[in-house]
Design an enzyme around this catalytic site. Structure first.
Site, short mmCIF file in Angstrom:
data_model
loop_
_atom_site.label_atom_id
_atom_site.label_comp_id
_atom_site.label_asym_id
_atom_site.label_seq_id
_atom_site.Cartn_x
_atom_site.Cartn_y
_atom_site.Cartn_z
N ASP A 64 3.48 11.88 7.83
CA ASP A 64 4.84 12.36 7.56
C ASP A 64 5.16 13.55 8.44
O ASP A 64 4.36 14.50 8.52
CB ASP A 64 4.96 12.83 6.10
N ASP B 290 -0.87 7.57 5.91
CA ASP B 290 0.51 8.01 5.82
C ASP B 290 0.64 9.22 6.74
O ASP B 290 -0.13 10.16 6.62
CB ASP B 290 0.77 8.40 4.35
N ARG C 163 -1.99 -0.30 7.96
CA ARG C 163 -1.36 0.30 6.78
C ARG C 163 -0.99 -0.78 5.76
O ARG C 163 -0.24 -1.69 6.04
CB ARG C 163 -0.11 1.07 7.16
N ARG D 266 -2.14 3.87 0.00
CA ARG D 266 -1.96 3.51 1.40
C ARG D 266 -3.17 3.89 2.23
O ARG D 266 -3.91 4.82 1.87
CB ARG D 266 -0.69 4.11 1.99
N1 ROI Z 1 -0.47 12.10 -3.67
C1 ROI Z 1 -1.38 12.83 -2.99
N2 ROI Z 1 -2.23 13.58 -3.67
N3 ROI Z 1 -1.46 12.81 -1.63
C2 ROI Z 1 -0.59 12.06 -0.89
O1 ROI Z 1 -0.69 12.05 0.34
C3 ROI Z 1 0.39 11.29 -1.57
N4 ROI Z 1 1.29 10.54 -0.89
C4 ROI Z 1 2.25 9.87 -1.52
C5 ROI Z 1 2.38 9.86 -3.01
C6 ROI Z 1 2.30 8.42 -3.50
C7 ROI Z 1 3.73 10.46 -3.36
N5 ROI Z 1 1.37 10.63 -3.66
C8 ROI Z 1 0.42 11.34 -2.99
O2 ROI Z 1 3.13 9.20 -0.80
#
Ligand code: ROI
Length: 159
Positions: A97, A95, A83, A92
């Protein structure tokens, strides 16, 4: 045992492969079962616009891990994907979450559940709707209702 929705996102280093690999790894988490996952979607970046488009998906797992043990495990997976996180709200490689854990509400130093921005983000809500159209958030908001207020700006990747 808990049911947990996990949001996946990537926009660096062959993001589609990052997500496909991450889904395989989610299927191998300790004391857990991968129940289902959405398709992969292309999405425009939320936040700074001068970064590549994202690939996003949502997975549903059943797990005996505690919320913090799961968080540790997912953060380790992100690290294993090398990462890179160049800036806040920036690009990134992977990610992961935690979006929801059963109908729990958690406000601790490391973890806020439901994920604080989930209800505003089409890149979470649209894949979530694909796998759980009847979902209701712990505050009583129906997922279906949120989607009527949202642009569908995601493009589903055929598989
Ligand atoms: N925007 C999109 N389209 N998809 C994401 O997973 C994503 N993740 C983020 C931020 C930077 C807010 N924008 C994103 O963390």
């Amino acid at each position: 045992m808990s049911l947990v929705y996990i949001g996946l996102g990537a926009n660096l280093d062959q993001p589609q492969q990052q997500l496909e690999q991450a889904l395989i790894e989610l299927a191998q988490l300790p004391n857990s079962t991968l129940i289902s996952h959405s398709s992969l979607y292309h999405s425009k970046p939320i936040g700074p616009q001068n970064q590549p488009d994202y690939i996003n998906a949502v997975a549903l797992i059943e797990t005996d891990l505690t919320p913090l043990a799961l968080l540790d495990t997912l953060q380790q997976l992100e690290q294993d994907h090398g990462r890179i996180r160049k800036r806040h709200w920036g690009e990134r490689t992977l990610d992961l979450d935690i979006i929801l854990i059963d109908d729990q509400t958690i406000n601790s130093e490391r973890l806020t559940i439901p994920h604080p921005f989930a209800q505003q983000r089409s890149f979470v809500l649209i894949p979530l709707f694909e796998i759980s159209p009847q979902l209701v958030f712990p505050d009583g908001t129906a997922l279906e209702q949120l989607l009527t207020e949202l642009d569908n700006d995601l493009i589903r990747i055929r598989d």
